[in-house]
Design a protein around this motif. Structure first.
Motif, PDB file in Angstrom:
ATOM      1  N   SER A  89       0.808  -1.219   0.000  1.00  0.00           N
ATOM      2  CA  SER A  89       0.000   0.000   0.000  1.00  0.00           C
ATOM      3  C   SER A  89       0.845   1.274   0.000  1.00  0.00           C
ATOM      4  CB  SER A  89      -0.946   0.024   1.203  1.00  0.00           C
ATOM      5  OG  SER A  89      -0.273   0.410   2.385  1.00  0.00           O
ATOM      6  N   ILE A  90       2.112   1.166   0.313  1.00  0.00           N
ATOM      7  CA  ILE A  90       2.948   2.361   0.454  1.00  0.00           C
ATOM      8  C   ILE A  90       2.964   3.219  -0.808  1.00  0.00           C
ATOM      9  CG2 ILE A  90       5.314   3.201   0.831  1.00  0.00           C
ATOM     10  CD1 ILE A  90       5.599   0.914   2.904  1.00  0.00           C
ATOM     11  N   PRO A  91       3.230   2.671  -1.997  1.00  0.00           N
ATOM     12  CA  PRO A  91       3.264   3.536  -3.180  1.00  0.00           C
ATOM     13  C   PRO A  91       1.942   4.261  -3.435  1.00  0.00           C
ATOM     14  CG  PRO A  91       4.253   1.426  -3.675  1.00  0.00           C
ATOM     15  CD  PRO A  91       3.623   1.302  -2.325  1.00  0.00           C
ATOM     16  N   SER A  92       0.826   3.560  -3.300  1.00  0.00           N
ATOM     17  CA  SER A  92      -0.456   4.222  -3.560  1.00  0.00           C
ATOM     18  C   SER A  92      -0.767   5.256  -2.483  1.00  0.00           C
ATOM     19  CB  SER A  92      -1.581   3.192  -3.674  1.00  0.00           C
ATOM     20  OG  SER A  92      -1.742   2.483  -2.466  1.00  0.00           O
ATOM     21  N   GLN A  93      -0.348   5.002  -1.251  1.00  0.00           N
ATOM     22  CA  GLN A  93      -0.540   5.991  -0.179  1.00  0.00           C
ATOM     23  C   GLN A  93       0.249   7.267  -0.501  1.00  0.00           C
ATOM     24  OE1 GLN A  93      -2.020   5.837   3.098  1.00  0.00           O
ATOM     25  NE2 GLN A  93      -2.659   3.712   3.180  1.00  0.00           N
ATOM     26  N   LEU A  94       1.467   7.099  -0.989  1.00  0.00           N
ATOM     27  CA  LEU A  94       2.303   8.262  -1.302  1.00  0.00           C
ATOM     28  C   LEU A  94       1.831   8.992  -2.560  1.00  0.00           C
ATOM     29  CD1 LEU A  94       5.823   6.804  -0.471  1.00  0.00           C
ATOM     30  CD2 LEU A  94       4.500   8.452   0.868  1.00  0.00           C
ATOM     31  N   ALA A  95       1.217   8.250  -3.476  1.00  0.00           N
ATOM     32  CA  ALA A  95       0.749   8.870  -4.716  1.00  0.00           C
ATOM     33  C   ALA A  95      -0.482   9.747  -4.495  1.00  0.00           C
ATOM     34  CB  ALA A  95       0.435   7.787  -5.749  1.00  0.00           C
ATOM     35  N   LYS A  96      -1.214   9.475  -3.438  1.00  0.00           N
ATOM     36  CA  LYS A  96      -2.411  10.266  -3.140  1.00  0.00           C
ATOM     37  C   LYS A  96      -2.018  11.505  -2.344  1.00  0.00           C
ATOM     38  CE  LYS A  96      -5.532   6.266  -2.959  1.00  0.00           C
ATOM     39  NZ  LYS A  96      -5.589   6.087  -4.342  1.00  0.00           N
ATOM     40  N   GLU A  97      -2.887  12.479  -2.329  1.00  0.00           N
ATOM     41  CA  GLU A  97      -2.590  13.718  -1.619  1.00  0.00           C
ATOM     42  C   GLU A  97      -3.054  13.670  -0.164  1.00  0.00           C
ATOM     43  OE1 GLU A  97      -3.366  17.374  -3.633  1.00  0.00           O
ATOM     44  OE2 GLU A  97      -3.042  16.440  -5.579  1.00  0.00           O
ATOM     45  N   LYS A  99      -2.906  13.644   3.769  1.00  0.00           N
ATOM     46  CA  LYS A  99      -2.031  14.327   4.711  1.00  0.00           C
ATOM     47  C   LYS A  99      -1.373  13.346   5.671  1.00  0.00           C
ATOM     48  CE  LYS A  99      -3.378  18.624   3.683  1.00  0.00           C
ATOM     49  NZ  LYS A  99      -2.745  19.179   2.554  1.00  0.00           N
ATOM     50  N   LYS A 100      -1.891  12.100   5.691  1.00  0.00           N
ATOM     51  CA  LYS A 100      -1.342  11.094   6.589  1.00  0.00           C
ATOM     52  C   LYS A 100      -1.639   9.709   6.037  1.00  0.00           C
ATOM     53  CE  LYS A 100      -5.426  10.882   9.544  1.00  0.00           C
ATOM     54  NZ  LYS A 100      -5.900  10.919  10.920  1.00  0.00           N
ATOM     55  N   PHE A 101      -1.025   8.710   6.659  1.00  0.00           N
ATOM     56  CA  PHE A 101      -1.237   7.321   6.287  1.00  0.00           C
ATOM     57  C   PHE A 101      -2.662   6.928   6.660  1.00  0.00           C
ATOM     58  CE2 PHE A 101      -0.961   2.741   6.840  1.00  0.00           C
ATOM     59  CZ  PHE A 101      -0.181   2.366   5.766  1.00  0.00           C
ATOM     60  N   LEU A 102      -3.375   6.317   5.712  1.00  0.00           N
ATOM     61  CA  LEU A 102      -4.759   5.922   5.943  1.00  0.00           C
ATOM     62  C   LEU A 102      -4.868   4.408   5.969  1.00  0.00           C
ATOM     63  CD1 LEU A 102      -6.524   8.452   3.544  1.00  0.00           C
ATOM     64  CD2 LEU A 102      -6.264   8.625   6.028  1.00  0.00           C
ATOM     65  N   TYR A 103      -5.223   3.871   7.126  1.00  0.00           N
ATOM     66  CA  TYR A 103      -5.337   2.421   7.281  1.00  0.00           C
ATOM     67  C   TYR A 103      -6.451   1.850   6.412  1.00  0.00           C
ATOM     68  CZ  TYR A 103      -2.207   3.093  11.189  1.00  0.00           C
ATOM     69  OH  TYR A 103      -1.126   3.428  11.952  1.00  0.00           O
ATOM     70  N   GLY A 104      -7.461   2.640   6.149  1.00  0.00           N
ATOM     71  CA  GLY A 104      -8.564   2.198   5.307  1.00  0.00           C
ATOM     72  C   GLY A 104      -8.139   1.944   3.868  1.00  0.00           C
TER      73      GLY A 104
END
Length: 176
Positions: A89-97, A99-104
């Motif tokens: 999930s890390i790459p897609s989390q970073l690609a989105k805007e 403001k924080k890591f989203l567990y969902g």
């Protein structure tokens, strides 16, 4: 430095910003190479010897596969699925805007409590950085940390790029 640009590294160390500015495009080009290759010794050596981007990606994919195999070898059995989901999930989390890591985004309905141990395992193994958001710019920076708002970054930027490309372009999509 591995590509024969030691003098440019020395120039950076000297702090002669007027001279550094005159080589601006060279520094930009080298930085782009660093973003692609990263700093894994085998990938750096391969690129320095052959300038073969495809072979660098092959090496990076092999390293990433070894990391995922290490999850199964070294992590507690019940933690492995969570590690894989977090890692992927890390790459897609970073690609989105965000403001924080989203567990969902790791798993629908995902909660911090479910993934705390997996995040700790990845950070302890030096596979990811956990970078907390700060509420204000002041010293010491840790005094302004928001421990509930953070992002995860893969330790080696070249591997992050490889994960992103592999997940988004090379794997057949199951989406309709």
């Amino acid at each position: 430095m591995a590509t024969g640009k030691e003098r440019f590294a020395e120039l950076l160390d000297s702090g002669d910003f007027a001279m550094i500015t005159s080589f601006r495009q060279t520094y930009i080009d080298v930085l782009k190479l660093y973003y692609f290759v990263g700093r894994m010794p085998e990938a750096v050596q391969c690129f320095a010897e052959d300038n073969d981007f495809a072979e660098v990606r092959t090496i990076q994919k092999r390293i990433l596969a070894a990391y995922e195999q290490d999850f199964s070898k070294h992590a507690p059995h019940e933690l492995v699925p969570k590690l894989c989901m977090l890692w992927n999930s890390i790459p897609s989390q970073l690609a989105k805007e965000n403001k924080k890591f989203l567990y969902g985004l790791v798993r629908d309905g995902g909660r911090a409590k479910e993934y705390e141990t997996a995040i700790l395992w990845l950070t302890d193994c030096s596979l990811v950085y956990k970078i907390s958001r700060v509420n204000a710019a002041g010293l010491p920076l840790q005094a302004y940390e928001d421990l509930k708002a953070f992002k995860l970054f893969v330790l080696v930027v070249g591997l992050l790029g490889c994960i992103f490309i592999f997940q988004n372009f090379l794997v057949p999509s199951t989406r309709t």
